[in-house]
Design a protein around this motif. Structure first.
Motif, mmCIF file in Angstrom:
data_model
loop_
_atom_site.group_PDB
_atom_site.id
_atom_site.type_symbol
_atom_site.label_atom_id
_atom_site.label_comp_id
_atom_site.label_asym_id
_atom_site.label_seq_id
_atom_site.Cartn_x
_atom_site.Cartn_y
_atom_site.Cartn_z
ATOM 1 N N PHE A 37 0.901 -1.085 0.156
ATOM 2 C CA PHE A 37 0.023 -0.002 0.078
ATOM 3 C C PHE A 37 0.899 1.251 0.020
ATOM 4 O O PHE A 37 1.871 1.078 0.515
ATOM 5 C CB PHE A 37 -1.038 -0.011 1.360
ATOM 6 C CG PHE A 37 -1.968 -1.038 1.242
ATOM 7 C CD1 PHE A 37 -1.846 -2.323 1.248
ATOM 8 C CD2 PHE A 37 -3.265 -0.491 1.166
ATOM 9 C CE1 PHE A 37 -2.745 -3.238 1.473
ATOM 10 C CE2 PHE A 37 -4.363 -1.396 1.053
ATOM 11 C CZ PHE A 37 -4.304 -2.801 1.064
ATOM 12 N N GLN A 39 1.021 5.580 0.794
ATOM 13 C CA GLN A 39 0.125 6.703 1.488
ATOM 14 C C GLN A 39 0.823 8.123 1.173
ATOM 15 O O GLN A 39 1.951 8.196 1.623
ATOM 16 C CB GLN A 39 -0.030 6.680 2.809
ATOM 17 C CG GLN A 39 -0.855 7.863 3.470
ATOM 18 C CD GLN A 39 -1.242 7.586 5.015
ATOM 19 O OE1 GLN A 39 -0.779 6.530 5.649
ATOM 20 N NE2 GLN A 39 -2.513 8.251 5.374
ATOM 21 N N LYS A 43 -3.487 12.179 1.869
ATOM 22 C CA LYS A 43 -4.208 11.192 1.368
ATOM 23 C C LYS A 43 -4.332 10.014 2.177
ATOM 24 O O LYS A 43 -3.605 9.878 2.953
ATOM 25 C CB LYS A 43 -3.774 11.007 -0.149
ATOM 26 C CG LYS A 43 -3.672 12.061 -0.951
ATOM 27 C CD LYS A 43 -3.340 11.783 -2.490
ATOM 28 C CE LYS A 43 -3.418 12.983 -3.643
ATOM 29 N NZ LYS A 43 -2.996 12.674 -4.773
ATOM 30 N N GLU A 44 -5.509 9.209 1.681
ATOM 31 C CA GLU A 44 -5.531 8.142 2.458
ATOM 32 C C GLU A 44 -4.712 6.989 1.730
ATOM 33 O O GLU A 44 -3.939 7.127 0.960
ATOM 34 C CB GLU A 44 -7.011 7.569 1.915
ATOM 35 C CG GLU A 44 -8.376 8.587 2.414
ATOM 36 C CD GLU A 44 -8.226 8.226 3.967
ATOM 37 O OE1 GLU A 44 -8.423 9.163 4.825
ATOM 38 O OE2 GLU A 44 -8.021 7.123 4.597
ATOM 39 N N ARG A 45 -4.414 6.027 2.560
ATOM 40 C CA ARG A 45 -3.372 4.951 2.355
ATOM 41 C C ARG A 45 -4.280 4.161 1.211
ATOM 42 O O ARG A 45 -5.354 3.631 1.531
ATOM 43 C CB ARG A 45 -3.176 4.078 3.565
ATOM 44 C CG ARG A 45 -2.168 3.191 3.225
ATOM 45 C CD ARG A 45 -1.669 2.202 4.548
ATOM 46 N NE ARG A 45 -1.118 3.271 5.717
ATOM 47 C CZ ARG A 45 -0.710 2.836 6.716
ATOM 48 N NH1 ARG A 45 -0.313 1.420 6.813
ATOM 49 N NH2 ARG A 45 -0.237 3.729 7.461
ATOM 50 N N GLU A 46 -3.617 3.773 0.113
ATOM 51 C CA GLU A 46 -4.364 3.040 -0.961
ATOM 52 C C GLU A 46 -3.533 2.042 -1.296
ATOM 53 O O GLU A 46 -2.141 1.849 -1.278
ATOM 54 C CB GLU A 46 -4.331 4.099 -2.224
ATOM 55 C CG GLU A 46 -2.824 4.385 -2.901
ATOM 56 C CD GLU A 46 -2.977 5.127 -4.024
ATOM 57 O OE1 GLU A 46 -4.159 5.648 -4.398
ATOM 58 O OE2 GLU A 46 -2.004 5.655 -4.695
ATOM 59 N N PHE A 47 -4.391 1.000 -1.901
ATOM 60 C CA PHE A 47 -3.845 -0.131 -2.388
ATOM 61 C C PHE A 47 -2.701 0.019 -3.693
ATOM 62 O O PHE A 47 -3.443 0.773 -4.553
ATOM 63 C CB PHE A 47 -4.930 -1.401 -2.622
ATOM 64 C CG PHE A 47 -4.556 -2.334 -3.461
ATOM 65 C CD1 PHE A 47 -4.755 -2.466 -4.717
ATOM 66 C CD2 PHE A 47 -3.994 -3.516 -2.809
ATOM 67 C CE1 PHE A 47 -4.213 -3.731 -5.609
ATOM 68 C CE2 PHE A 47 -3.521 -4.913 -3.568
ATOM 69 C CZ PHE A 47 -3.563 -4.842 -4.783
ATOM 70 N N ALA A 61 -3.335 -2.296 -8.563
ATOM 71 C CA ALA A 61 -4.250 -0.968 -8.849
ATOM 72 C C ALA A 61 -3.909 -0.419 -10.139
ATOM 73 O O ALA A 61 -2.807 -0.773 -10.811
ATOM 74 C CB ALA A 61 -3.810 0.063 -7.879
ATOM 75 N N SER A 63 -3.535 2.190 -11.297
ATOM 76 C CA SER A 63 -2.641 3.388 -11.533
ATOM 77 C C SER A 63 -1.188 2.846 -11.630
ATOM 78 O O SER A 63 -0.500 3.638 -12.052
ATOM 79 C CB SER A 63 -2.746 4.282 -10.129
ATOM 80 O OG SER A 63 -2.538 3.612 -9.027
ATOM 81 N N THR A 106 -7.811 -6.253 -1.532
ATOM 82 C CA THR A 106 -7.454 -5.048 -1.886
ATOM 83 C C THR A 106 -7.454 -3.754 -1.070
ATOM 84 O O THR A 106 -7.337 -2.415 -0.939
ATOM 85 C CB THR A 106 -8.064 -4.543 -3.091
ATOM 86 O OG1 THR A 106 -9.418 -4.327 -3.121
ATOM 87 C CG2 THR A 106 -7.871 -5.167 -4.397
ATOM 88 N N THR A 107 -8.237 -3.939 0.443
ATOM 89 C CA THR A 107 -8.569 -3.182 1.428
ATOM 90 C C THR A 107 -7.776 -3.294 2.562
ATOM 91 O O THR A 107 -7.252 -4.307 3.055
ATOM 92 C CB THR A 107 -10.111 -2.991 1.699
ATOM 93 O OG1 THR A 107 -10.334 -4.346 2.395
ATOM 94 C CG2 THR A 107 -10.882 -3.064 0.573
ATOM 95 N N ARG A 108 -7.607 -2.263 3.438
ATOM 96 C CA ARG A 108 -6.475 -1.980 4.474
ATOM 97 C C ARG A 108 -7.288 -2.928 5.420
ATOM 98 O O ARG A 108 -6.475 -3.712 6.172
ATOM 99 C CB ARG A 108 -6.591 -0.685 4.978
ATOM 100 C CG ARG A 108 -6.014 0.296 4.159
ATOM 101 C CD ARG A 108 -5.837 1.457 4.795
ATOM 102 N NE ARG A 108 -5.265 1.743 6.161
ATOM 103 C CZ ARG A 108 -5.147 2.818 6.900
ATOM 104 N NH1 ARG A 108 -5.695 3.916 6.412
ATOM 105 N NH2 ARG A 108 -4.588 2.787 8.085
#
Length: 124
Positions: A37, A39, A43-47, A61, A63, A106-108
């Motif tokens: 992940f 961050q 911003k929020e922590r992202e996968f 992801a 991106s 994919t989620t925290r």
């Protein structure tokens, strides 16, 4: 409990490459999935990417798809993230994470153990 320690990263240039690593220790036999992940400030922590530990199945992801490669070395209990074609928007703290569950996670909340993070900065 699984302990995770990241290393690597640092400063890179746009279009260049960097690699981060994560060594797992402790109750690693309970780990089914490992991932990365990130961050960025404010911003929020992202996968970013993850894989299934036993068969190496990977997912990313949107991106980073086509630019980053996640891999592992089972013998060394080490997870890698090879980052190519870097962009300034890849700048973030990158975290290694481990989960006792399988599936396309994919989620925290699905990951139970986390490393301390390693900084990646990409200059334009």
């Amino acid at each position: 409990q699984v302990q995770l320690v990241e290393s690597g990263g640092g400063l890179g240039q746009a279009g260049g490459s960097l690699r981060v690593s994560c060594v797992a220790s402790g109750r690693t036999l309970s780990t089914r999935t490992m991932g990365w992940f990130r961050q960025a400030p404010g911003k929020e922590r992202e996968f970013v990417a993850a894989l299934t530990w036993n068969d190496g199945n990977t997912w990313y992801a949107d991106s980073v798809k086509g630019r980053f490669i996640i891999s592992r070395d089972n013998a060394k209990n080490t997870l890698y993230l090879q980052m190519n074609s870097l962009k300034p928007e890849d700048t973030a703290v990158y975290y290694c994470a481990a989960s006792p569950w399988a599936g396309i996670l994919t989620t925290r909340i699905e990951f139970r153990s986390w490393g301390q993070g390693t900084q990646v900065t990409v200059s334009s």
